[in-house]
Design a protein around this motif. Structure first.
Motif, PDB file in Angstrom:
ATOM      1  N   ALA A 211      30.457  97.245  23.200  1.00 23.29           N
ATOM      2  CA  ALA A 211      30.675  97.960  22.084  1.00 23.29           C
ATOM      3  C   ALA A 211      30.845  99.484  22.099  1.00 23.29           C
ATOM      4  O   ALA A 211      32.184  99.969  22.146  1.00 23.29           O
ATOM      5  N   THR A 228      24.410 104.466  20.029  1.00 20.82           N
ATOM      6  CA  THR A 228      24.446 102.939  20.092  1.00 20.82           C
ATOM      7  C   THR A 228      23.572 102.308  18.921  1.00 20.82           C
ATOM      8  O   THR A 228      23.686 101.130  18.789  1.00 20.82           O
ATOM      9  N   THR A 237      28.676  97.104  17.131  1.00 21.77           N
ATOM     10  CA  THR A 237      27.982  95.992  18.053  1.00 21.77           C
ATOM     11  C   THR A 237      28.139  94.568  17.407  1.00 21.77           C
ATOM     12  O   THR A 237      28.379  93.371  17.954  1.00 21.77           O
ATOM     13  N   TYR A 255      22.136  94.379  24.501  1.00 19.30           N
ATOM     14  CA  TYR A 255      22.187  95.253  23.404  1.00 19.30           C
ATOM     15  C   TYR A 255      22.388  96.699  24.392  1.00 19.30           C
ATOM     16  O   TYR A 255      21.049  97.057  24.623  1.00 19.30           O
TER      17      TYR A 255
END
Length: 269
Positions: A211, A228, A237, A255
């Motif tokens: 992402a 992020t 994401t 993640y």
């Protein structure tokens, strides 16, 4: 990546006895967050969670990698299974796969990488036959021509050497700013190259980085990695994961940077 410098045996045991666990460029102090702390943190959130364990295939010995597998999978009659239990994790850990390095195509050619991986796979499976493994896919092909054999040969030669031993391939898809369809063109090409070698044997993708890539402008306040976790990163994401997990060849994702807190030395807490 830091995994390619990580010396796990220096990041376990009593804090007072731990040493700097790798290259000084990456690690500036002894680690207070090693594999035992990682497992305990996530098992606190979900006692039944499954882990992807990264192996330093580039710079560690095969013997140390087998010992690392024992740390997660061995029972308390083994040396490192007993050490794990002493650190508060009595039972073997559920490992979904061992990831064979991180973005290794920046550091090594595919033939040398495959040889290191095969040595590790065979040695670990001799002790733990049910272990599964994840080959590193080419790190970031999205800016290269789709039919460029320069990046495609990494997949082709790697799967020729390792295809019968692996179940997964990592893919680092920092797609943010590009269309999702553009990303999927490359995933589809990789799968075509995989199938040309192993046929119908399924090798699925694990998106171990994905992402949003943090802005490359040094450490700020807050750290740039927090992008992020901000709204733009969270939405990017979510968009990526919701699309990828409609694919039959998607297995797992992490993640990226979710809990990373870098300081000015590049050390990660």
């Amino acid at each position: 990546g830091s995994l390619n410098h990580f010396e796990w045996k220096k990041a376990v045991g009593p804090m007072s006895q731990r040493k700097i666990a790798g290259n000084m460029w990456v690690y500036s102090r002894p680690s207070n967050y090693g594999p035992a702390e990682w497992v305990k943190q996530f098992q606190h959130l979900d006692p039944d969670c499954t882990f992807i364990v990264g192996l330093n295939v580039l710079n560690d010995t095969t013997e140390n990698l087998v010992d690392y597998a024992e740390f997660f999978l061995g029972d308390t009659s083994t040396t490192y299974g007993a050490l794990r239990a002493e650190m508060g994790i009595p039972d073997p850990v559920k490992v979904g796969a061992f990831e064979l390095g991180n973005e290794v195509d920046y550091y090594i050619d595919i033939k040398s990488y495959s040889k290191k991986c095969l040595d590790a796979i065979l040695a670990i499976r001799e002790r733990f036959p049910d272990s599964k493994f994840m080959m590193c896919g080419v790190s970031y092909p999205l800016e290269k021509p789709i039919d460029d054999m320069g990046w495609r040969n990494w997949t082709i030669e790697g799967v020729k050497a390792l295809g019968e031993y692996i179940d997964y391939m990592s893919f680092h898809a920092y797609y943010d700013g590009q269309t999702m369809a553009w990303t999927e063109r490359y995933l589809n090409q990789i799968q075509e190259d995989i199938k040309s070698i192993v046929g119908d044997k399924p090798i699925q993708f694990a998106y171990t980085e994905a992402a949003v890539w943090p802005a490359d402008n040094g450490y700020g306040d807050p750290p740039v990695e927090s992008q992020t976790q901000m709204l733009t990163g969270v939405l990017s994401t979510a968009d990526f994961l919701s699309r990828m997990f409609k694919r039959a060849d998607s297995w797992a994702s992490s993640y990226f940077c979710w809990s990373a807190e870098p300081n000015l030395t590049g050390d990660w807490g």
